[in-house]
Design an enzyme around this catalytic site. Structure first.
Site, PDB file in Angstrom:
ATOM      1  N   ASP A   1      -1.985  -1.486  11.281  1.00  0.00           N
ATOM      2  CA  ASP A   1      -2.481  -1.357   9.910  1.00  0.00           C
ATOM      3  C   ASP A   1      -2.815  -2.702   9.268  1.00  0.00           C
ATOM      4  O   ASP A   1      -3.266  -2.749   8.121  1.00  0.00           O
ATOM      5  CB  ASP A   1      -1.494  -0.576   9.042  1.00  0.00           C
ATOM      6  CG  ASP A   1      -0.138  -1.250   8.913  1.00  0.00           C
ATOM      7  OD1 ASP A   1       0.140  -2.186   9.687  1.00  0.00           O
ATOM      8  OD2 ASP A   1       0.658  -0.828   8.052  1.00  0.00           O
TER       9      ASP A   1
ATOM     10  N   LYS B   1       0.860  -1.180   0.000  1.00  0.00           N
ATOM     11  CA  LYS B   1       0.000   0.000   0.000  1.00  0.00           C
ATOM     12  C   LYS B   1       0.898   1.232   0.000  1.00  0.00           C
ATOM     13  O   LYS B   1       2.079   1.172   0.340  1.00  0.00           O
ATOM     14  CB  LYS B   1      -0.949   0.025   1.201  1.00  0.00           C
ATOM     15  CG  LYS B   1      -0.269   0.012   2.580  1.00  0.00           C
ATOM     16  CD  LYS B   1       0.169   1.383   3.065  1.00  0.00           C
ATOM     17  CE  LYS B   1       0.869   1.299   4.425  1.00  0.00           C
ATOM     18  NZ  LYS B   1       1.650   2.528   4.727  1.00  0.00           N
TER      19      LYS B   1
END
Length: 267
Positions: A132, A8
């Site tokens: 995360d 990401k």
């Protein structure tokens, strides 16, 4: 069973406040891209971890993939397995590779052992592995706040852009990046507003607060960002706490000269 844990990037990152527990509250946008590791698990007589690709400087027991296995093994009767992880996502680059590996491992184990874990259950386990990690369960763009663990889904379609990604040999640990960060108390525009501007309006608006502290320590990272703009990037930024830098280009993008980067797409 095989999976392809993806990376990401962070679109903007505001450090909002220093918390009493030593962490920092942040605001950022997580967006998945198609740079992937390869993770395979097969049933075996004894659990074994094999790693290839980019070297990893940590004990096997500290690897998030193994931690994911041990976490589920506490609650379910998991088989012994051989795990093969090929690392393609650079480590310490602000791309979330380790967190993605852990979350995809939960998926694989659920399928291999017929656990039939729901999305919500997978997210709950992922949360125990890292702030995360739950992002990679749904793997869609989100606005993240808190310590990067509170997610709000957002509509964001960047598929008409190529992402040029530059990685370096510089490893910046998250703790190192936060050590010298100065929290800004100046009122500024919300990332959720900026992200809906046209991409060509993001420059100088969509800011990563870490750049102000990281660039003087590692000027080559600043130079990479500038070179991406020289190449025609519409927007460029360091991802997370570094050290990778990316640029957005309108498709189809053809690199100019010999500048070394890889081209990716948004998922």
């Amino acid at each position: 069973m095989i999976a392809f844990p993806n990376a990401k990037i962070n679109l903007g990152l505001h450090v909002i406040a220093r918390r009493s527990d030593g962490y920092h509250d942040i605001e950022t946008i997580f967006c998945p891209i198609d740079l992937c590791d390869i993770l395979e698990i097969v049933s075996a007589t004894q659990t074994k971890f094999i790693q290839s690709g980019i070297p990893m400087d940590c004990k096997v027991s500290n690897n998030l993939v193994m931690k994911a296995y041990q976490l589920l093994k506490k609650h379910y009767n998991l088989p012994e397995i051989t795990i093969h992880l090929r690392k393609n996502i650079p480590i310490g680059a602000g791309l979330g590779g380790g967190s993605s590996d852990a979350s995809f491992m939960l998926y694989l184990l659920s399928n291999l052992a017929n656990l039939c874990l729901s999305i919500e259950e997978l997210e709950a386990y992922a949360k125990q592995l890292g702030s995360d990690c739950p992002f990679f369960i749904r793997n869609k763009p989100v606005f993240a706040k808190g310590i990067g663990n509170i997610f709000t889904p957002i509509e964001l379609d960047l598929k008409k852009y190529n992402l040029a990604l530059v990685t370096t040999n510089i490893h910046i640990s998250t703790s190192e990046a936060y050590t010298n960060i100065v929290v800004s108390h100046t009122p500024r525009e919300s990332l959720t507003d900026i992200i809906h501007y046209p991409v060509d309006k993001w420059k100088n608006r969509l800011v990563n607060d870490f750049e102000e502290d990281i660039f003087p320590l590692y000027p080559e990272i600043r130079e990479i960002k500038q070179e991406l703009y020289n190449q025609g990037a519409i927007y460029a930024s360091m991802s997370g706490s570094g050290s990778s830098v990316y640029g957005l280009f309108k498709k189809p993008y053809r690199p100019i000269g010999t500048f070394n980067f890889s081209i990716h797409n948004f998922i």
